[in-house]
Design a protein around this motif. Structure first.
Motif, PDB file in Angstrom:
ATOM      1  N   ARG A   1      33.629  25.014  52.659  1.00 59.35           N
ATOM      2  CA  ARG A   1      33.544  24.072  53.772  1.00 59.35           C
ATOM      3  C   ARG A   1      33.719  22.631  53.303  1.00 59.35           C
ATOM      4  N   GLU A   2      33.141  22.293  52.163  1.00 55.81           N
ATOM      5  CA  GLU A   2      33.083  20.908  51.700  1.00 55.81           C
ATOM      6  C   GLU A   2      34.288  20.466  50.880  1.00 55.81           C
ATOM      7  N   HIS A   3      35.107  21.405  50.450  1.00 55.38           N
ATOM      8  CA  HIS A   3      36.249  21.065  49.597  1.00 55.38           C
ATOM      9  C   HIS A   3      37.520  21.695  50.153  1.00 55.38           C
ATOM     10  N   GLU A   4      38.626  21.029  49.901  1.00 55.74           N
ATOM     11  CA  GLU A   4      39.908  21.569  50.339  1.00 55.74           C
ATOM     12  C   GLU A   4      40.392  22.569  49.286  1.00 55.74           C
ATOM     13  N   ILE A   5      40.122  23.820  49.526  1.00 54.16           N
ATOM     14  CA  ILE A   5      40.473  24.880  48.582  1.00 54.16           C
ATOM     15  C   ILE A   5      41.696  25.601  49.112  1.00 54.16           C
ATOM     16  N   LEU A   6      42.741  25.625  48.297  1.00 53.22           N
ATOM     17  CA  LEU A   6      43.983  26.272  48.717  1.00 53.22           C
ATOM     18  C   LEU A   6      43.852  27.783  48.728  1.00 53.22           C
ATOM     19  N   TYR A   7      43.250  28.317  47.699  1.00 51.75           N
ATOM     20  CA  TYR A   7      43.003  29.751  47.651  1.00 51.75           C
ATOM     21  C   TYR A   7      41.850  30.023  46.705  1.00 51.75           C
ATOM     22  N   ALA A   8      41.133  31.062  46.996  1.00 49.93           N
ATOM     23  CA  ALA A   8      40.018  31.494  46.150  1.00 49.93           C
ATOM     24  C   ALA A   8      40.047  33.013  46.122  1.00 49.93           C
ATOM     25  N   PHE A   9      39.743  33.556  44.964  1.00 50.55           N
ATOM     26  CA  PHE A   9      39.814  35.007  44.845  1.00 50.55           C
ATOM     27  C   PHE A   9      38.855  35.512  43.787  1.00 50.55           C
ATOM     28  N   VAL A  10      38.567  36.800  43.879  1.00 48.60           N
ATOM     29  CA  VAL A  10      37.803  37.507  42.865  1.00 48.60           C
ATOM     30  C   VAL A  10      38.834  38.284  42.045  1.00 48.60           C
ATOM     31  N   ASP A  11      38.827  38.072  40.743  1.00 50.25           N
ATOM     32  CA  ASP A  11      39.793  38.713  39.856  1.00 50.25           C
ATOM     33  C   ASP A  11      39.086  39.749  39.007  1.00 50.25           C
TER      34      ASP A  11
ATOM     35  N   GLY B   1      36.337  39.210  52.587  1.00 55.03           N
ATOM     36  CA  GLY B   1      36.945  38.737  53.826  1.00 55.03           C
ATOM     37  C   GLY B   1      36.069  37.741  54.551  1.00 55.03           C
ATOM     38  N   LYS B   2      34.781  38.025  54.640  1.00 57.16           N
ATOM     39  CA  LYS B   2      33.849  37.113  55.310  1.00 57.16           C
ATOM     40  C   LYS B   2      33.793  35.761  54.613  1.00 57.16           C
ATOM     41  N   LEU B   3      33.923  35.777  53.284  1.00 61.83           N
ATOM     42  CA  LEU B   3      33.845  34.546  52.510  1.00 61.83           C
ATOM     43  C   LEU B   3      35.203  33.876  52.307  1.00 61.83           C
ATOM     44  N   GLY B   4      36.249  34.458  52.872  1.00 58.39           N
ATOM     45  CA  GLY B   4      37.581  33.878  52.736  1.00 58.39           C
ATOM     46  C   GLY B   4      38.150  34.003  51.329  1.00 58.39           C
ATOM     47  N   LEU B   5      37.773  35.068  50.637  1.00 58.12           N
ATOM     48  CA  LEU B   5      38.221  35.280  49.265  1.00 58.12           C
ATOM     49  C   LEU B   5      39.254  36.398  49.192  1.00 58.12           C
ATOM     50  N   GLY B   6      40.278  36.186  48.406  1.00 57.38           N
ATOM     51  CA  GLY B   6      41.225  37.232  48.113  1.00 57.38           C
ATOM     52  C   GLY B   6      40.706  38.084  46.964  1.00 57.38           C
ATOM     53  N   ILE B   7      41.412  39.145  46.684  1.00 57.06           N
ATOM     54  CA  ILE B   7      41.062  40.023  45.563  1.00 57.06           C
ATOM     55  C   ILE B   7      42.308  40.210  44.709  1.00 57.06           C
ATOM     56  N   GLU B   8      42.117  40.077  43.415  1.00 52.46           N
ATOM     57  CA  GLU B   8      43.207  40.254  42.464  1.00 52.46           C
ATOM     58  C   GLU B   8      42.756  41.245  41.397  1.00 52.46           C
ATOM     59  N   ILE B   9      43.644  42.128  41.004  1.00 49.23           N
ATOM     60  CA  ILE B   9      43.370  43.021  39.883  1.00 49.23           C
ATOM     61  C   ILE B   9      44.403  42.707  38.812  1.00 49.23           C
ATOM     62  N   SER B  10      43.932  42.220  37.671  1.00 47.73           N
ATOM     63  CA  SER B  10      44.807  41.868  36.557  1.00 47.73           C
ATOM     64  C   SER B  10      44.777  43.000  35.546  1.00 47.73           C
TER      65      SER B  10
END
Length: 105
Positions: A34-44, A71-80
């Protein structure tokens, strides 16, 4: 944030740690978003690849609880996926490799 110190051999313990972390820190994560302009955030999730000459497919399961939390937190998921033999050889040779997402910062 590092949400898990589990080994890269198994995804299930990493998922458990991620669910715990996201549940415990949901309010803080929402505030940061909410407080920062975040382009994308994810759990890797980092995993050693199981692919080889005789194994041509690798599937990983992500449980609904993790998907809903992210999804509720607006986070993507990445598997490296990482080649264990390559990383072990580079470690022996003294080569330091960066995570590919470090180049995006």
């Amino acid at each position: 944030f590092n949400v898990s110190d589990e080994d890269w051999d198994e995804l299930t313990p990493q998922i458990h740690d991620a669910i715990t972390f996201l549940t415990e820190h949901a309010v803080e994560i929402e505030a940061v978003q909410r407080e920062h302009e975040i382009l994308y955030a994810f759990v890797d999730f980092a995993l050693y690849s199981t692919l080889s000459e005789s194994i041509i497919n690798q599937n990983e399961y992500l449980p609904p609880e993790l998907l809903m939390l992210c999804g509720k937190l607006g986070l993507g998921i990445e598997i490296s996926l990482y080649d264990r033999a390559f990383l072990e050889q580079d470690a022996k040779d003294g080569v330091a490799l960066e995570h590919p997402s470090d180049a995006l910062e």
